[in-house]
Design a protein around this motif. Structure first.
Motif, PDB file in Angstrom:
ATOM      1  N   SER A 171      10.645  14.606  56.581  1.00  0.00           N
ATOM      2  CA  SER A 171      10.746  13.720  57.744  1.00  0.00           C
ATOM      3  C   SER A 171      10.877  12.268  57.307  1.00  0.00           C
ATOM      4  O   SER A 171      11.385  11.431  58.051  1.00  0.00           O
ATOM      5  N   LYS A 172      10.436  11.969  56.090  1.00  0.00           N
ATOM      6  CA  LYS A 172      10.557  10.612  55.555  1.00  0.00           C
ATOM      7  C   LYS A 172      10.728  10.690  54.044  1.00  0.00           C
ATOM      8  O   LYS A 172      10.093  11.503  53.382  1.00  0.00           O
ATOM      9  N   VAL A 173      11.598   9.834  53.521  1.00  0.00           N
ATOM     10  CA  VAL A 173      11.785   9.710  52.079  1.00  0.00           C
ATOM     11  C   VAL A 173      11.777   8.232  51.713  1.00  0.00           C
ATOM     12  O   VAL A 173      12.452   7.425  52.360  1.00  0.00           O
ATOM     13  N   SER A 174      11.016   7.880  50.699  1.00  0.00           N
ATOM     14  CA  SER A 174      11.060   6.537  50.117  1.00  0.00           C
ATOM     15  C   SER A 174      11.559   6.685  48.688  1.00  0.00           C
ATOM     16  O   SER A 174      10.990   7.458  47.915  1.00  0.00           O
ATOM     17  N   MET A 175      12.625   5.947  48.346  1.00  0.00           N
ATOM     18  CA  MET A 175      13.229   6.153  47.034  1.00  0.00           C
ATOM     19  C   MET A 175      13.755   4.848  46.455  1.00  0.00           C
ATOM     20  O   MET A 175      14.380   4.050  47.155  1.00  0.00           O
ATOM     21  N   ASP A 176      13.481   4.653  45.165  1.00  0.00           N
ATOM     22  CA  ASP A 176      14.060   3.560  44.385  1.00  0.00           C
ATOM     23  C   ASP A 176      15.138   4.147  43.488  1.00  0.00           C
ATOM     24  O   ASP A 176      14.920   5.176  42.836  1.00  0.00           O
ATOM     25  N   VAL A 177      16.282   3.480  43.436  1.00  0.00           N
ATOM     26  CA  VAL A 177      17.373   3.918  42.571  1.00  0.00           C
ATOM     27  C   VAL A 177      17.819   2.742  41.713  1.00  0.00           C
ATOM     28  O   VAL A 177      18.153   1.676  42.244  1.00  0.00           O
ATOM     29  N   VAL A 178      17.786   2.937  40.409  1.00  0.00           N
ATOM     30  CA  VAL A 178      18.303   1.940  39.471  1.00  0.00           C
ATOM     31  C   VAL A 178      19.632   2.470  38.950  1.00  0.00           C
ATOM     32  O   VAL A 178      19.687   3.514  38.297  1.00  0.00           O
ATOM     33  N   PHE A 179      20.704   1.752  39.258  1.00  0.00           N
ATOM     34  CA  PHE A 179      22.045   2.194  38.906  1.00  0.00           C
ATOM     35  C   PHE A 179      22.434   1.690  37.519  1.00  0.00           C
ATOM     36  O   PHE A 179      21.897   0.684  37.040  1.00  0.00           O
ATOM     37  N   PRO A 180      23.391   2.357  36.885  1.00  0.00           N
ATOM     38  CA  PRO A 180      23.834   1.903  35.561  1.00  0.00           C
ATOM     39  C   PRO A 180      24.665   0.635  35.667  1.00  0.00           C
ATOM     40  O   PRO A 180      25.164   0.279  36.738  1.00  0.00           O
ATOM     41  N   GLY A 181      24.796  -0.049  34.553  1.00  0.00           N
ATOM     42  CA  GLY A 181      25.705  -1.191  34.515  1.00  0.00           C
ATOM     43  C   GLY A 181      25.018  -2.521  34.714  1.00  0.00           C
ATOM     44  O   GLY A 181      24.191  -2.940  33.908  1.00  0.00           O
ATOM     45  N   ASP A 182      25.316  -3.174  35.841  1.00  0.00           N
ATOM     46  CA  ASP A 182      24.938  -4.578  36.020  1.00  0.00           C
ATOM     47  C   ASP A 182      23.565  -4.779  36.649  1.00  0.00           C
ATOM     48  O   ASP A 182      23.276  -5.849  37.185  1.00  0.00           O
ATOM     49  N   GLY A 183      22.706  -3.781  36.614  1.00  0.00           N
ATOM     50  CA  GLY A 183      21.347  -3.975  37.106  1.00  0.00           C
ATOM     51  C   GLY A 183      21.193  -3.868  38.607  1.00  0.00           C
ATOM     52  O   GLY A 183      20.230  -4.389  39.170  1.00  0.00           O
ATOM     53  N   TYR A 184      22.112  -3.203  39.278  1.00  0.00           N
ATOM     54  CA  TYR A 184      22.005  -3.011  40.721  1.00  0.00           C
ATOM     55  C   TYR A 184      20.851  -2.060  41.022  1.00  0.00           C
ATOM     56  O   TYR A 184      20.725  -0.995  40.426  1.00  0.00           O
ATOM     57  N   HIS A 185      19.999  -2.464  41.960  1.00  0.00           N
ATOM     58  CA  HIS A 185      18.808  -1.693  42.286  1.00  0.00           C
ATOM     59  C   HIS A 185      18.688  -1.581  43.801  1.00  0.00           C
ATOM     60  O   HIS A 185      18.936  -2.550  44.525  1.00  0.00           O
ATOM     61  N   ALA A 186      18.325  -0.409  44.278  1.00  0.00           N
ATOM     62  CA  ALA A 186      18.197  -0.193  45.718  1.00  0.00           C
ATOM     63  C   ALA A 186      16.886   0.514  46.027  1.00  0.00           C
ATOM     64  O   ALA A 186      16.455   1.399  45.286  1.00  0.00           O
ATOM     65  N   THR A 187      16.263   0.100  47.118  1.00  0.00           N
ATOM     66  CA  THR A 187      15.089   0.781  47.651  1.00  0.00           C
ATOM     67  C   THR A 187      15.399   1.187  49.080  1.00  0.00           C
ATOM     68  O   THR A 187      15.779   0.341  49.900  1.00  0.00           O
ATOM     69  N   TRP A 188      15.255   2.468  49.360  1.00  0.00           N
ATOM     70  CA  TRP A 188      15.553   2.979  50.698  1.00  0.00           C
ATOM     71  C   TRP A 188      14.371   3.767  51.245  1.00  0.00           C
ATOM     72  O   TRP A 188      13.748   4.560  50.530  1.00  0.00           O
ATOM     73  N   ASP A 189      14.068   3.553  52.518  1.00  0.00           N
ATOM     74  CA  ASP A 189      13.131   4.389  53.269  1.00  0.00           C
ATOM     75  C   ASP A 189      13.921   5.048  54.384  1.00  0.00           C
ATOM     76  O   ASP A 189      14.486   4.358  55.240  1.00  0.00           O
ATOM     77  N   LEU A 190      13.979   6.363  54.362  1.00  0.00           N
ATOM     78  CA  LEU A 190      14.739   7.109  55.366  1.00  0.00           C
ATOM     79  C   LEU A 190      13.786   7.891  56.255  1.00  0.00           C
ATOM     80  O   LEU A 190      12.892   8.586  55.762  1.00  0.00           O
ATOM     81  N   TYR A 191      13.986   7.772  57.567  1.00  0.00           N
ATOM     82  CA  TYR A 191      13.171   8.479  58.556  1.00  0.00           C
ATOM     83  C   TYR A 191      14.080   9.384  59.389  1.00  0.00           C
ATOM     84  O   TYR A 191      15.133   8.948  59.856  1.00  0.00           O
ATOM     85  N   ARG A 192      13.639  10.613  59.595  1.00  0.00           N
ATOM     86  CA  ARG A 192      14.370  11.550  60.445  1.00  0.00           C
ATOM     87  C   ARG A 192      13.620  11.719  61.764  1.00  0.00           C
ATOM     88  O   ARG A 192      12.425  12.000  61.774  1.00  0.00           O
ATOM     89  N   CYS A 193      14.340  11.558  62.860  1.00  0.00           N
ATOM     90  CA  CYS A 193      13.765  11.763  64.186  1.00  0.00           C
ATOM     91  C   CYS A 193      13.954  13.226  64.599  1.00  0.00           C
ATOM     92  O   CYS A 193      14.954  13.858  64.236  1.00  0.00           O
TER      93      CYS A 193
END
Length: 247
Positions: A33-55
């Motif tokens: 129902s919910k996911v919290s995830m950090d993703v560190v991508f290759p290359g130039d240091g791009y980083h993302a943090t996502w919190d996904l909620y399903r209704c």
């Protein structure tokens, strides 16, 4: 006195090791129902943090924090009935980041597929911290959001830690090694996916009475038949009702 000490020791052990909430054995990694995830991508240091909620109604909400070269973009995106996209935030790249769920959806799909390979029994099988590894030499990873696709060609490798979290949560920390075809040939790359998935029925953060004036509105299909009528709506509940009846 010795008996009292034994009882106290047993009670302390129960406090230190709380019982895990039970996740149904048929539950798959792709069904939280919910996911919290950090993703560190290759290359130039791009980083993302996502919190996904399903209704329970089918809507998806994503809180995003995207970082590259010291610049941070924050915002929210809400997919309504699979057709309308509400978004806000993302001050420098509003249309690019806000009006699309493709990037977080693709990464969530990737995490779910890797978790299925690392523990095919699903999240209910993770009762303690474990280290897992899988190497695939033939089968590609195919991702599809409906509006975007992605492929990771074999061979690839995933290695990670899986562990219980609080209540119905499962934690994961995965290193994903793969190859990227460039003009110089196949180049090795890797990314890290770290987070936690909650398999309890979490409350959806956006109420049905949410005013639409607080959001920007975009459409997955620019010719959606509900587009004109949606301009006069006031809240999320009205938008859901329109989309459920206007096809």
């Amino acid at each position: 006195m010795r008996r009292v000490r034994l009882v106290l020791s047993a009670l302390l052990a129960l406090v230190a090791c709380p019982a895990l909430a039970e996740i149904a054995p048929e539950t798959r990694w792709s069904g939280p129902s919910k996911v919290s995830m950090d993703v560190v991508f290759p290359g130039d240091g791009y980083h993302a943090t996502w919190d996904l909620y399903r209704c329970d109604c089918g809507d998806l909400l994503v809180h995003s924090e995207l970082s590259e070269s010291g610049n941070v973009e924050k915002g929210e995106t809400l997919l309504v009935e699979g057709r309308a996209i509400l978004y806000r935030g993302f001050p420098r790249h509003e249309a690019e980041y806000g009006a699309s769920l493709d990037a977080p959806a693709l990464m969530m799909q990737l995490a779910a597929q890797l978790l299925e390979r690392l523990e095919p029994g699903g999240p209910s099988k993770v009762s303690g911290q474990v280290e897992r590894e899988v190497t695939e030499r033939k089968q590609h990873i195919l991702l599809d959001t409906g509006t975007a696709v992605g492929t990771f060609q074999a061979p690839w490798k995933a290695a990670g830690m899986l562990a219980p979290g609080e209540d119905d949560q499962r934690r994961f920390d995965i290193r994903f090694d793969f190859s990227v075809v460039t003009g110089l040939g196949a180049q090795q790359a890797s990314m890290r996916l770290k987070g936690k998935a909650d398999y309890a029925n979490a409350e959806f953060p956006v109420p049905a009475t949410e005013p639409l004036e607080r959001w920007n509105l975009a459409w997955r299909d620019s010719e959606d038949p509900a587009k004109e009528q949606a301009a006069d709506l006031e809240n999320l509940q009205q938008l859901r009702k329109l989309l459920s009846t206007k096809n």
